[in-house]
Design an enzyme around this catalytic site. Structure first.
Site, PDB file in Angstrom:
ATOM      1  N   ALA A 271       0.863  -1.180   0.000  1.00  0.00           N
ATOM      2  CA  ALA A 271       0.000   0.000   0.000  1.00  0.00           C
ATOM      3  C   ALA A 271       0.901   1.232   0.000  1.00  0.00           C
ATOM      4  O   ALA A 271       2.083   1.144   0.340  1.00  0.00           O
ATOM      5  CB  ALA A 271      -0.869  -0.017   1.251  1.00  0.00           C
TER       6      ALA A 271
ATOM      7  N   GLY B 115       0.490  -5.089   0.647  1.00  0.00           N
ATOM      8  CA  GLY B 115      -0.620  -5.037  -0.306  1.00  0.00           C
ATOM      9  C   GLY B 115      -0.256  -5.686  -1.632  1.00  0.00           C
ATOM     10  O   GLY B 115      -1.126  -6.239  -2.316  1.00  0.00           O
TER      11      GLY B 115
ATOM     12  N   GLU C  74      -0.758  -9.168  -1.246  1.00  0.00           N
ATOM     13  CA  GLU C  74      -2.208  -9.397  -1.186  1.00  0.00           C
ATOM     14  C   GLU C  74      -2.832  -9.377  -2.588  1.00  0.00           C
ATOM     15  O   GLU C  74      -3.785 -10.107  -2.857  1.00  0.00           O
ATOM     16  CB  GLU C  74      -2.860  -8.361  -0.265  1.00  0.00           C
TER      17      GLU C  74
ATOM     18  N   GLU D 254       3.841  -5.911   7.056  1.00  0.00           N
ATOM     19  CA  GLU D 254       3.049  -4.886   7.749  1.00  0.00           C
ATOM     20  C   GLU D 254       3.399  -4.757   9.224  1.00  0.00           C
ATOM     21  O   GLU D 254       3.359  -3.658   9.785  1.00  0.00           O
ATOM     22  CB  GLU D 254       1.549  -5.171   7.589  1.00  0.00           C
TER      23      GLU D 254
END
Ligand code: 3HC
Length: 678
Positions: free
Chosen positions: A63, A102, A105, A125
Site C-alpha cells: 500500500a 498489499g 495481497e 506490515e
C-alpha cells in the site's frame, strides 16, 4: 493525469501493467486503474485470461504508506482485490522484485502466481506496527496453511520465490528474463479450468487440527515480539482464518487493522520507516554527486571491532586487507572471523561454500604497504588521539591518492585526526557498533573538510553492507554516545541517592530496552579502562573492580550470575554502593520508578535537542535512527525524539525542571512552539 495502469492485449490474454515508480505502491490511482482493468477484462468476451505485472524494479511493494492517516479515497484495496478474485477468467500475478504487503495481497487475490527466481514475497506490515489489511491474513493461511502463514504474517520477513513455491504461495518459477511471455503462456494453459480462489481454501485445517499451534508459536516468538502490539494481532488474525468463515475472518482482520492503524505504535513505526530512508540523505550533498568506486577495503586492527567491520565487506563480496602489528594478533583475529562465519553456517544462515568465499576475500598482512591500492581504509585501533594520528599519518603516506581514510573512533575529534594527513577532505568517521558484523547502525562522522563525494560514497556503501547510516557532526561522542553519557550520569546519580541499581535496569527493560545500564556494564566488562589499582577507589565501578567483580566474565559484577548466566542482584554490591554513598555524604531516599524513568530519558531528549541546535544532526529523526539501531531504543516508540513529541515536549521540560536538571533553550523553544522538532 494519465493512469499508472495500462493494458495490452496478447491474443486472448489481457496484460495489466502498473508503472508507478519507484516501487509501484498501491496508491489510489493504481487501485482505480486495476479495478478498471479487471472490468475491461470481464466485459470483453475476446479476453479469456489476465496477467498482472509491473514495470520498473518491482511488483507492487505494498500500500502507499504516504496515504496512511489521510482520509481514504476509493476504491479501497480490499474491494479492488475482491473484484479481481471474483473473476471466472484466470488471473495470474507475474512477480519480480518484491511483492510485499498489499502487493503480496494482490498476488493472493489472483488465482495463480508465477515469479522469477530473484523475486521475494512477504507481508511486512508488522514492521509498520500493522497487520495486512486487504485480506492477506485470511487468504494466505487458506492457501498455504496456518503453520506456514504464521511466520510470514507475524515475523514480516519476505521469503524467496523458491521458498514461496515450497509452501504453495507461488505456482511456478519462470525465466528471469522472460516473465511476461512465460506468465502469458501459463495463463493460457489455465483457460477453461475452474479458477482456484485463495479465499475458498481451508487453511489446511491446521488451526483446527492443532489448537495449540498459535500459543506455541506465540511462546516461540516471545522475546522478539515483546512490547509490540502488531505481532499478537497478527497471530489473532491468522487464528481467525483457521476457526472462522472467510467473511468473519476478514471482518476480524479489519477490526484489528483499524485499531492498530489508529494507535501510537504504528504511528511511531511509520515515522521510523521514513526516518531510516531520510537518514541516508544529506541535505547539502547533491543527489548526483559522483561516487568513488570501492573495490577493495583495508582494515587496521584485527580485534573484535576490526574483525567485525571486515566481515561486513567480505559478506558483501568486497575484498578486505586486514593489518595487525603481530602475526599472533593477526592469526587470532582472522581465526575469530572464521569461527564467527562457521557458527553462522551451523545455524543454517550460510553455506560452507559461502564461508570459504567470504574468507577467500580476506588478505591478512603485517605491512602498511599492502594497503596502498585500497579504495577505503578503516582504522579500528586503540582509542587514543596520539595513536590515531600516527596511524593516519602513515596511511596518508602509503595509501593511493583519492582513497578514503576512515576512523572507527567512537568519540575522538575527527577534524584533529584529519589534520594529521595531507588529505583532510578524504577523512571521515565510520563509527560501527559492536558486534560490528551484526549491529545495524553506522554513524558517519562528517569532518569540517570531508568532501561531498566521500560522504556520498560512504552513505551508498552503508547500504551495500546492510547498515543503516546516519550522519553526525564532530562533537564528543557524536550523536549516540553523547546522549548515552547523559543517561549514564543519571543512572550513576540515582543509585547514589538510594535507587536500587536493578530497579534502574528494570525501568529501562519495562520501557522496552533489551537491557539496562548496569546489565550492559556487566556484559561489556566493568574493568574496561580500570587503572588496576585496588587501593584507589573513587567510583562505584572501581569499588567493584577492587573486589574482583569484573562483570559476566567473572561470574559477578553488579549482579551475581549462575552457570546459565541468569542474574540476581547482589547484597555485596548493594552494600558497596551504600558505603560509597555514605562516604560521599549522599543521603539515601526511596526513589519511585517514574522518577527513575524521567531522569534517565528526559536528559537524553534534552541532549538530542542540543545536538539539533548545534547542527550536529541534520534532523531529529536521524537521532531516532541512531538510538533505535545502535542502542536498542524500542522501535515501537519511534526513537527518543519522536517519543518525546508523542508524550509532549512540555511534559519533558516540566519533568526536567521538577528534577532540577538543565533544559536547553532549543527544547524550551520547540515546546513553546509547534511541539515538534522537525
Ligand atoms: N509506500 C510509499 N512509499 C514507499 C513504499 C510504500 N509502500 N515503499 C517504498 N517507498 C518509497 C521509499 O520511501 C523511498 O522513497 P524516497 O526515495 O523518497 O526515500 C522509495 O520508495 C524507495 O524505497 P527504498 O529506498 O526503501 O528502496 P529499496 O530498493 O531499498 O527497497 C523496498 C525497496 C524493499 C520495496 C522497500 O522500500 C520496502 O520495504 N518498502 C515497504 C514495503 C512495505 O512495508 N509494504 C507494506 C506496506 S503496508 C500495506 O501494504 C498495508 C496493506 O496490507 C493494506
Amino acid at each position: 493525469m494519465t493512469s499508472p495502469i495500462r493494458t495490452e492485449r496478447h491474443d486472448n490474454v489481457l496484460v495489466v501493467i502498473s508503472d508507478n515508480p519507484p516501487v509501484n505502491a498501491l496508491g489510489q490511482a493504481v487501485r482505480a486503474g486495476l479495478k478498471d482493468a479487471i472490468e475491461e477484462a470481464m466485459s470483453d468476451d475476446a479476453i479469456e485470461a489476465v496477467v498482472i505485472r509491473c514495470d520498473g524494479r518491482t511488483f507492487f511493494a505494498g500500500a502507499d504508506i504516504t496515504e496512511f492517516g489521510k482520509p481514504p479515497v476509493g476504491p479501497n484495496l480490499p474491494e479492488t482485490l475482491d473484484a479481481m478474485e471474483a473473476s471466472d477468467k484466470p488471473v495470474v500475478a507475474a512477480i519480480h522484485g518484491t511483492a510485499l504487503g498489499g502487493g503480496c495481497e494482490v498476488a493472493l487475490a489472483c488465482h495463480y502466481r508465477v515469479a522469477v527466481p530473484s523475486a521475494k514475497l512477504g507481508l511486512p506490515e508488522v514492521k509498520l506496527g500493522l497487520i495486512p489489511g486487504a485480506a492477506g491474513t485470511q487468504r494466505l493461511p487458506r492457501l498455504v496453511g496456518a503453520e506456514a502463514a504464521l511466520p510470514l504474517v507475524v515475523g514480516g520477513n519476505p521469503i524467496s520465490a523458491r521458498k514461496a513455491q515450497g509452501i504453495g504461495l507461488v505456482d511456478e518459477i519462470v525465466g528471469e528474463d522472460s516473465l511476461e511471455a512465460d506468465a502469458i503462456a501459463f495463463a493460457k494453459s489455465k483457460i477453461g479450468q475452474p479458477v482456484p480462489r485463495a479465499s475458498e481454501g481451508t487453511a489446511n485445517g491446521d488451526g483446527v487440527r492443532d489448537p495449540d499451534l498459535f500459543d506455541r508459536f506465540r511462546a516461540s516468538q516471545a522475546r522478539k515480539i515483546r512490547g509490540f502490539d502488531a505481532p499478537n494481532a497478527a497471530i489473532e488474525a491468522v487464528k481467525a482464518a483457521g476457526t472462522m468463515s472467510y467473511a468473519e475472518g476478514v471482518k476480524k482482520e479489519r477490526e484489528l487493522f483499524t485499531e492498530l492503524m489508529s494507535g501510537t505504535q504504528s504511528a511511531a513505526m511509520r515515522h521510523y520507516f521514513f526516518a531510516e530512508r531520510a537518514a541516508n540523505k544529506i541535505d547539502d550533498v547533491p543527489k548526483d554527486t559522483p561516487l568513488i568506486p570501492i573495490k577493495k577495503v583495508g582494515v587496521i586492527g584485527a580485534g573484535t571491532m576490526g574483525g567485525g567491520i571486515s566481515m561486513n565487506f567480505l559478506s558483501a563480496g568486497i575484498p578486505v586487507t586486514i593489518l595487525e602489528m603481530s602475526q599472533d594478533a593477526l592469526d587470532r583475529g582472522t581465526g575469530t572471523m572464521r569461527k564467527n562465519y562457521e557458527n553462522t553456517a551451523k545455524k543454517g544462515r550460510m553455506t560452507a561454500d559461502q564461508v570459504e568465499q567470504a574468507m577467500g576475500l580476506l588478505t591478512p598482512t603485517l605491512s602498511y604497504d599492502d594497503l596502498a591500492d585500497c579504495d577505503l581504509v578503516i582504522e579500528a585501533v586503540y582509542e587514543s588521539m596520539d595513536v590515531k594520528k600516527e596511524v593516519f599519518g602513515k596511511l596518508d603516506e602509503v595509501v593511493k591518492q583519492g582513497a578514503i581514510l576512515a576512523s572507527n573512533t567512537s568519540y575522538l575529534d575527527v577534524n584533529e585526526i584529519a589534520a594529521a594527513t595531507q588529505r583532510p577532505g578524504y577523512v571521515v568517521g565510520m563509527h560501527f557498533f559492536s558486534p560490528a558484523n551484526i549491529m545495524k547502525l553506522l554513524e558517519v562522522v562528517r569532518g569540517e573538510k570531508t568532501r561531498d563525494d566521500v560522504l556520498a560514497t560512504v552513505m551508498k556503501l552503508s547500504k551495500t553492507i546492510g547498515k543503516v547510516a546516519a550522519v553526525s557532526g564532530v562533537c564528543p561522542g557524536f550523536i549516540g554516545n553523547r546522549m548515552l553519557s547523559k543517561r549514564q550520569e543519571q543512572a550513576n546519580a540515582l543509585i547514589m541517592e538510594g535507587a536500587n541499581y536493578w530497579e534502574v535496569d528494570e525501568v529501562l527493560l519495562d520501557f522496552g530496552f533489551p537491557m539496562g545500564p548496569f546489565q550492559m556494564g556487566d556484559l561489556a566488562g566493568i574493568d574496561i579502562g580500570w587503572h588496576r589499582d585496588p587501593s584507589k577507589v573513587t567510583t562505584v565501578r572501581e569499588a567493584l573492580c577492587a573486589v574482583g567483580r569484573f562483570g559476566q566474565k567473572a561470574g559477578k559484577g553488579f549482579y551475581d550470575y549462575d552457570e546459565a548466566r541468569q542474574r540476581t542482584p547482589s547484597d555485596e554490591v548493594k552494600q558497596i554502593i551504600a558505603d560509597f554513598a555514605a562516604k560521599e555524604g549522599k543521603e539515601q531516599r526511596e526513589i519511585l520508578k517514574d522518577e527513575i524513568r524521567e531522569r534517565l530519558l528526559y536528559p537524553m531528549v534534552n541532549e538530542g535537542a542540543k545536538i539539533l541546535e548545534e547542527g550536529m544532526a541534520q534532523r531529529a529523526s536521524d537521532i531516532d535512527v541512531v538510538w533505535i539501531n545502535g542502542y536498542g531504543w524500542p522501535l515501537y516508540t519511534g526513537g527518543p525524539m519522536f517519543w518525546a513529541q508523542t508524550i509532549g515536549l512540555d511534559k519533558v521540560v516540566e519533568g526536567l525542571e521538577k528534577h532540577d536538571l538543565p533544559v536547553s533553550n532549543y527544547l524550551r523553544e520547540r515546546s513553546a512552539g509547534s511541539g515538534k522538532f522537525d
